[in-house]
Scaffold this active site. Structure first.
Site, PDB file in Angstrom:
ATOM      1  N   SER A 282       1.074 -11.251  87.234  1.00  0.00           N
ATOM      2  CA  SER A 282       2.219 -11.762  86.474  1.00  0.00           C
ATOM      3  C   SER A 282       3.528 -11.665  87.241  1.00  0.00           C
ATOM      4  CB  SER A 282       2.330 -10.991  85.153  1.00  0.00           C
ATOM      5  OG  SER A 282       1.167 -11.160  84.370  1.00  0.00           O
TER       6      SER A 282
ATOM      7  N   CYS B 189      -3.385  -8.485  83.747  1.00  0.00           N
ATOM      8  CA  CYS B 189      -3.128  -8.926  82.373  1.00  0.00           C
ATOM      9  C   CYS B 189      -4.037 -10.072  81.954  1.00  0.00           C
ATOM     10  CB  CYS B 189      -1.663  -9.334  82.220  1.00  0.00           C
ATOM     11  SG  CYS B 189      -1.277  -9.948  80.571  1.00  0.00           S
TER      12      CYS B 189
ATOM     13  N   CYS C 214      -4.528  -7.412  79.168  1.00  0.00           N
ATOM     14  CA  CYS C 214      -4.040  -7.676  77.822  1.00  0.00           C
ATOM     15  C   CYS C 214      -4.577  -8.951  77.181  1.00  0.00           C
ATOM     16  CB  CYS C 214      -2.516  -7.680  77.812  1.00  0.00           C
ATOM     17  SG  CYS C 214      -1.723  -8.271  79.298  1.00  0.00           S
TER      18      CYS C 214
ATOM     19  N   LYS D  70      -8.352  -8.426  76.315  1.00  0.00           N
ATOM     20  CA  LYS D  70      -8.364  -7.333  75.336  1.00  0.00           C
ATOM     21  C   LYS D  70      -7.930  -7.832  73.960  1.00  0.00           C
ATOM     22  CE  LYS D  70      -4.759  -5.295  74.741  1.00  0.00           C
ATOM     23  NZ  LYS D  70      -3.455  -4.706  75.099  1.00  0.00           N
TER      24      LYS D  70
ATOM     25  N   ALA E  73      -4.329  -9.668 101.882  1.00  0.00           N
ATOM     26  CA  ALA E  73      -3.271  -9.665 102.883  1.00  0.00           C
ATOM     27  C   ALA E  73      -2.793  -8.236 103.093  1.00  0.00           C
ATOM     28  CB  ALA E  73      -2.110 -10.541 102.433  1.00  0.00           C
TER      29      ALA E  73
ATOM     30  N   TYR F 139      -2.755   3.754  75.655  1.00  0.00           N
ATOM     31  CA  TYR F 139      -2.949   2.378  75.192  1.00  0.00           C
ATOM     32  C   TYR F 139      -4.404   1.937  75.300  1.00  0.00           C
ATOM     33  CZ  TYR F 139       2.117   1.157  75.521  1.00  0.00           C
ATOM     34  OH  TYR F 139       3.473   1.056  75.367  1.00  0.00           O
ATOM     35  N   ILE F 140      -4.947   2.022  76.505  1.00  0.00           N
ATOM     36  CA  ILE F 140      -6.260   1.427  76.774  1.00  0.00           C
ATOM     37  C   ILE F 140      -7.359   2.124  75.988  1.00  0.00           C
ATOM     38  CG2 ILE F 140      -7.962   0.957  78.576  1.00  0.00           C
ATOM     39  CD1 ILE F 140      -5.592   0.727  80.542  1.00  0.00           C
TER      40      ILE F 140
ATOM     41  N   GLU G 262      -6.985   1.354  72.189  1.00  0.00           N
ATOM     42  CA  GLU G 262      -7.299  -0.029  71.841  1.00  0.00           C
ATOM     43  C   GLU G 262      -8.796  -0.305  71.941  1.00  0.00           C
ATOM     44  OE1 GLU G 262      -3.036  -2.084  73.060  1.00  0.00           O
ATOM     45  OE2 GLU G 262      -4.622  -1.921  74.563  1.00  0.00           O
TER      46      GLU G 262
ATOM     47  N   ARG H  54      -8.028  15.465  75.419  1.00  0.00           N
ATOM     48  CA  ARG H  54      -7.686  16.862  75.643  1.00  0.00           C
ATOM     49  C   ARG H  54      -6.544  17.353  74.749  1.00  0.00           C
ATOM     50  NH1 ARG H  54      -4.945  16.168  81.658  1.00  0.00           N
ATOM     51  NH2 ARG H  54      -3.197  14.831  81.002  1.00  0.00           N
TER      52      ARG H  54
ATOM     53  N   GLY I  98      -6.165   6.773  82.802  1.00  0.00           N
ATOM     54  CA  GLY I  98      -5.003   6.413  83.594  1.00  0.00           C
ATOM     55  C   GLY I  98      -5.281   5.353  84.636  1.00  0.00           C
TER      56      GLY I  98
ATOM     57  N   HIS J 266      10.816 -11.999  50.416  1.00  0.00           N
ATOM     58  CA  HIS J 266       9.803 -11.418  49.515  1.00  0.00           C
ATOM     59  C   HIS J 266       8.740 -12.464  49.161  1.00  0.00           C
ATOM     60  CE1 HIS J 266       8.375  -8.675  46.414  1.00  0.00           C
ATOM     61  NE2 HIS J 266       8.314  -9.715  45.598  1.00  0.00           N
TER      62      HIS J 266
ATOM     63  N   GLU K  27       9.949  -6.945  54.739  1.00  0.00           N
ATOM     64  CA  GLU K  27      11.193  -6.793  53.961  1.00  0.00           C
ATOM     65  C   GLU K  27      11.582  -5.323  53.813  1.00  0.00           C
ATOM     66  OE1 GLU K  27      11.009  -7.570  49.602  1.00  0.00           O
ATOM     67  OE2 GLU K  27       8.874  -7.928  49.965  1.00  0.00           O
TER      68      GLU K  27
END
Length: 454
Positions: A15, A43, A48, A51, A115, A180-181, A184, A201, A264, A437, A442
């Site tokens: 990205s 990503c 993401c 996922k 590269a 996060y990972i 999720e 842990r 991680g 509403h 709200e």
């Protein structure tokens, strides 16, 4: 005649690198970009995007169950994992084609090769051995998942990379981690009917998030049937026939078909030649950069996860764009990393922006508004799932310094709330906004009574 073949050479087609390449080319720079795997990066290819597709798939279980309360009678639903994986792969292939097409249209030269940097202005393409002289080099190689800690048998486990390509859906899975990972994927597998155990842990999920979010999600996951082995670590993994057996630090053993390590990620800088070029990195392999994304070598820059600043896709994109505008567009641009809306696509999901309550208490005389309620949808479905919303206000200025949401649609809400918070909205601004509403959102503009001061 120029001593350089290109004005900019980008290493990494994710990205951040793609955005930088396109914008720089749009400013008239001659740009080349190299990617050794597939354009789109973590990503799009293994992060993401796939996922979120898996998250959508996992939530249909709830929808089918909830339908009965609304008068729908459905035949027993069945799920086919290979179909999901096949359709996901087709979508990822489509997106990669779009990335390539957009780069080519912008006039960027694409190279399908690894590269490496040979000196501050030279890049070597391993596929052909060709060398390219670049006025500026941008490193945007992202990160990769690590299997830590390095316990006996850890090679038997998978990471999020492999989880996207499993040949069959496991009946039982152990997910190790609480970021996060891990959170999720635990929600994804549980929603797809997999017996899921989350080993962590610590005593709560999502370290660094607001405590009400952490406690709320921990309780919600327990209610959803996810087994939480908190304050525990895995000390070894063994294969026992067709299953894997994890031994915990208390001596207990857990059997599963798959064990996923999600503890991680590390910056992807190994063997890129950065050290030889004189680029300074930390012990984790992250490239040290200044506010303009420039490394310790003036001609070499870095953006995205490889810098280990804020490892989120929109941040990498913003950094890449700012880099290109600053260096090639004559518009010096900096990126503010202090206020970033973010979401965790757990079920229920989380949306958050600004300070946590503990952070706010350290910085100001904080006033806390909090509401927890059963959503309207749940009144007929009968689902035992509540929504939590929390607004943190600086008592001296009335400025909203943090908003935290747990529940359906939290991510969509927090993106819009993030605009108000970024603009410096006050609680009075929230209060004078007319409620829409009936919606859950709200509640954000109708909370009037703060919690008692601590």
């Amino acid at each position: 005649m120029s001593d350089f073949d290109v004005d900019l050479f980008v290493i990494g087609g994710g990205s951040g690198g793609v955005r930088a390449a396109r914008i720089a080319a749009g400013h008239g720079a001659k740009v080349m970009i190299a990617e050794e795997y597939r354009f789109g990066g973590t990503c799009v290819i293994r992060g993401c995007v796939p996922k979120k597709l898996f998250v959508y798939a996992s939530r249909f279980t709830d929808e089918f169950e909830d339908a009965a309360g609304y008068g729908w009678s459905l035949a027993k639903a069945s799920f086919d994992w290979p179909t999901l994986v096949r359709n996901k792969d087709a979508e990822i292939a489509r997106l990669e084609r779009i990335y390539r097409t957009n780069l080519e249209r912008a006039g960027v030269e694409l190279v399908d090769s690894r590269a490496v940097i040979e000196d501050p202005h030279t890049v070597r393409l391993l596929k052909t051995g060709a060398r390219v002289r670049a006025r500026t080099i941008l490193v945007a190689t992202g990160g990769y998942p690590v299997k830590e800690p390095a316990i006996p048998g850890v090679d038997l486990a998978i990471t999020s990379n492999e989880a996207f390509h499993l040949e069959e859906l496991p009946r039982r899975i152990i997910v190790v981690g609480a970021g996060y990972i891990a959170v999720e994927f635990a929600g994804i597998f549980a929603g797809l009917g997999v017996q899921t155990t989350l080993v962590h842990r610590g005593d709560k999920l999502l370290r660094g998030f607001d405590e009400d979010l952490r406690e709320g999600l921990t309780e919600a996951y327990a209610r959803r049937g996810i087994k939480l082995a908190l304050s525990r670590t895995i000390t070894r993994i063994d294969r026992g026939g067709e299953e894997l057996v994890a031994t915990l630090d208390d001596g207990s053993r857990l059997a599963a078909d798959q064990i996923m390590i999600a503890t991680g990620r590390r910056p992807n800088t190994a063997n890129l030649g950065l050290e030889a070029a004189g680029v300074r990195m930390n012990g984790n392999g992250a490239v040290f950069v200044d506010g303009a994304s420039r490394s310790s070598v003036p001609s070499i820059y870095a953006v995205g996860d490889v810098t280990d600043r804020v490892n989120l896709t929109p941040v990498a994109i913003r950094e890449g764009h700012a880099f290109a505008d600053s260096l090639f567009g004559g518009r010096p641009t900096s990126v503010d990393h202090s206020l970033i809306p973010t979401a965790v696509f757990s079920t229920p999901e989380i949306g958050t922006v600004g300070l946590t309550e503990s952070e706010a208490r350290e910085r100001c005389d904080v006033v806390v508004y909090r509401s927890a309620f059963r959503t309207m949808k749940a009144t007929l479905s009968g689902r035992d799932e509540r929504m939590m919303m929390k607004i943190l206000v600086d008592g001296a200025s009335d400025k909203v310094v943090g908003v935290h949401i747990l529940g359906e649609g939290a991510a969509e809400m927090i993106q819009l709330v993030g605009i108000a918070v970024t603009m410096g909205a006050t609680k009075a601004d929230f209060d004078r906004t007319m409620a829409l509403h009936p919606t859950a959102a709200e509640e954000l503009v109708t909370m009037r009574t703060p919690l008692p001061r601590a």
